[in-house]
Write a protein that holds these residues in place. Structure first.
Motif, mmCIF file in Angstrom:
data_model
loop_
_atom_site.group_PDB
_atom_site.id
_atom_site.type_symbol
_atom_site.label_atom_id
_atom_site.label_comp_id
_atom_site.label_asym_id
_atom_site.label_seq_id
_atom_site.Cartn_x
_atom_site.Cartn_y
_atom_site.Cartn_z
ATOM 1 N N THR A 58 -14.926 56.904 46.109
ATOM 2 C CA THR A 58 -16.361 57.096 45.677
ATOM 3 C C THR A 58 -17.385 55.999 46.222
ATOM 4 O O THR A 58 -16.895 54.698 46.191
ATOM 5 C CB THR A 58 -16.401 57.205 44.076
ATOM 6 O OG1 THR A 58 -15.875 55.737 43.520
ATOM 7 C CG2 THR A 58 -15.698 58.248 43.551
ATOM 8 N N THR A 60 -20.997 54.601 44.672
ATOM 9 C CA THR A 60 -21.959 54.471 43.544
ATOM 10 C C THR A 60 -22.978 53.567 43.999
ATOM 11 O O THR A 60 -22.936 52.233 44.124
ATOM 12 C CB THR A 60 -21.191 54.313 42.350
ATOM 13 O OG1 THR A 60 -20.304 55.139 41.974
ATOM 14 C CG2 THR A 60 -22.417 54.351 40.926
ATOM 15 N N ASP A 65 -23.737 58.488 42.233
ATOM 16 C CA ASP A 65 -22.805 58.764 43.548
ATOM 17 C C ASP A 65 -23.790 59.222 44.761
ATOM 18 O O ASP A 65 -24.607 59.993 44.511
ATOM 19 C CB ASP A 65 -21.895 60.253 43.276
ATOM 20 C CG ASP A 65 -20.756 60.317 44.276
ATOM 21 O OD1 ASP A 65 -21.137 60.932 45.431
ATOM 22 O OD2 ASP A 65 -19.608 60.141 43.984
#
Length: 349
Positions: A58, A60, A65
């Motif tokens: 991921t 962020t 996101d």
């Protein structure tokens, strides 16, 4: 909430993998992403910008996101690449008007201020700018829409050394004044040390070490970092040097110039029994010092010598005192002090 959080970021190419990258960028920090060509630096920037797809993990940005908020790259992230990519036929004024139609938060007064501060002509076509001027123009554009995060990917590549040094000093000052959170990508460790608060050393898609420039320089965690940071000489037969015993499985050593004192023969005032005799094989003028290469029984080491001291010539016999060195096995580095010097420091009453 941090400005940027990356967790287990993975990207695979033929012959290259970015392996479970993890990093956190706090607000107000200038982070230097440093590594050799092919280390994964630009790939990381592209993954942050979501211009290439990731295979896992991921990203962020500002608590969101990056794949779910495509407007992040336009409005809230300023970007300066090694190729600025502005229209060649436009001048600075025309570029400013164009950007005002693209960015919601474009600040024309701030843009005009950056142009004045950077001494950029407003009526000269972009194609007539030097590479250094183009980088300045790119920075003025990147900062004038009030981004929360600034990404700089090799901004000073292919610029001559004098201009590059001036630009990075200016960049550090400006980013600190604006207070913008930044990632500065470079293969030049000197640039990273001068510009960044924190440094990440990358190697073949993995993070070797993270920390302040001083922490990484003084305490390299891995053999790669020990050899990559600073001006180093790698020595294989370090146990042939006085005061250093071989450690099992540690076959190589790194010697930095500040670990060495080179004296004209007969002029060493202390630790004479710990000093080596050598022959000077090369002398290079570096502007504020001389770099002296000395062969000690076939082992070449490089030290620095002040211009205020007597000159040393190629072929001259000298004394070399090696205070310490880094030795390393396949995984770790160890700082080893010269045992001959330590023994001479013991005083009996």
């Amino acid at each position: 909430m941090n400005a940027l959080e990356i967790r287990d970021l993975t990207k695979h190419y033929t012959g290259f993998s970015l392996n479970h990258l993890n990093l956190t960028l706090p607000w107000g920090c200038i982070m230097g992403l440093v590594g050799e060509n092919g280390a994964g630096k630009s790939t990381t920037i592209k993954l942050i910008l979501n211009t290439i797809s990731r295979d896992g993990g991921t990203v962020t940005i500002l608590g969101r996101d990056n794949r779910e908020n495509l407007c992040l790259s336009k409005e809230e992230i300023g970007v300066v690449l090694d190729e600025v990519g502005l229209p060649e036929y436009m001048n600075a004024q025309q570029i400013g008007r164009m950007m005002a139609g693209i960015f919601t938060h474009w600040q024309p007064e701030a843009y005009a201020g950056y142009l004045r501060r950077l001494a950029l002509p407003e009526d000269k076509p972009f194609r007539d700018f030097s590479r250094g001027m183009k980088m300045k123009q790119g920075l003025a554009v990147a900062l004038s829409h009030q981004p929360k995060l600034l990404l700089l990917d090799e901004p000073f590549a292919a610029i001559d050394a004098k201009v590059r040094k001036e630009l990075r000093a200016w960049l550090r000052e400006l980013i600190n004044q604006v207070g913008i959170t930044s990632i500065f990508v470079t293969h030049d460790q000197d640039e990273a040390v001068e510009v960044a608060d924190e440094i990440i050393i990358t190697n073949h898609g993995t993070i070797e070490q993270m920390g302040t420039p001083l922490e990484i320089y003084k305490s390299p965690d891995t053999p790669f970092v020990a050899q990559f940071i600073g001006h180093t000489t790698v020595v294989e037969n370090y146990d042939r040097l006085k005061g250093f015993d071989r450690i099992e499985n540690a076959d190589k050593a790194v010697i930095r110039p500040e670990f060495i004192k080179i004296s004209k023969s007969g002029n060493l005032d202390r630790y004479q029994s710990a000093a080596e005799e050598g022959i000077v094989t090369d002398v290079v003028f570096r502007g504020n010092r001389m770099d002296i290469t000395v062969s000690i029984n076939g082992i070449e080491v490089v030290g620095e010598r002040s211009l205020e001291k007597d000159l040393i010539a190629v072929g001259e016999k000298v004394h070399v005192l090696i205070y310490r060195l880094y030795i390393f096995d396949e995984e770790k580095t160890y700082l080893m002090e010269n045992s001959e010097m330590q023994e001479q420091d013991v005083f009996y009453i």
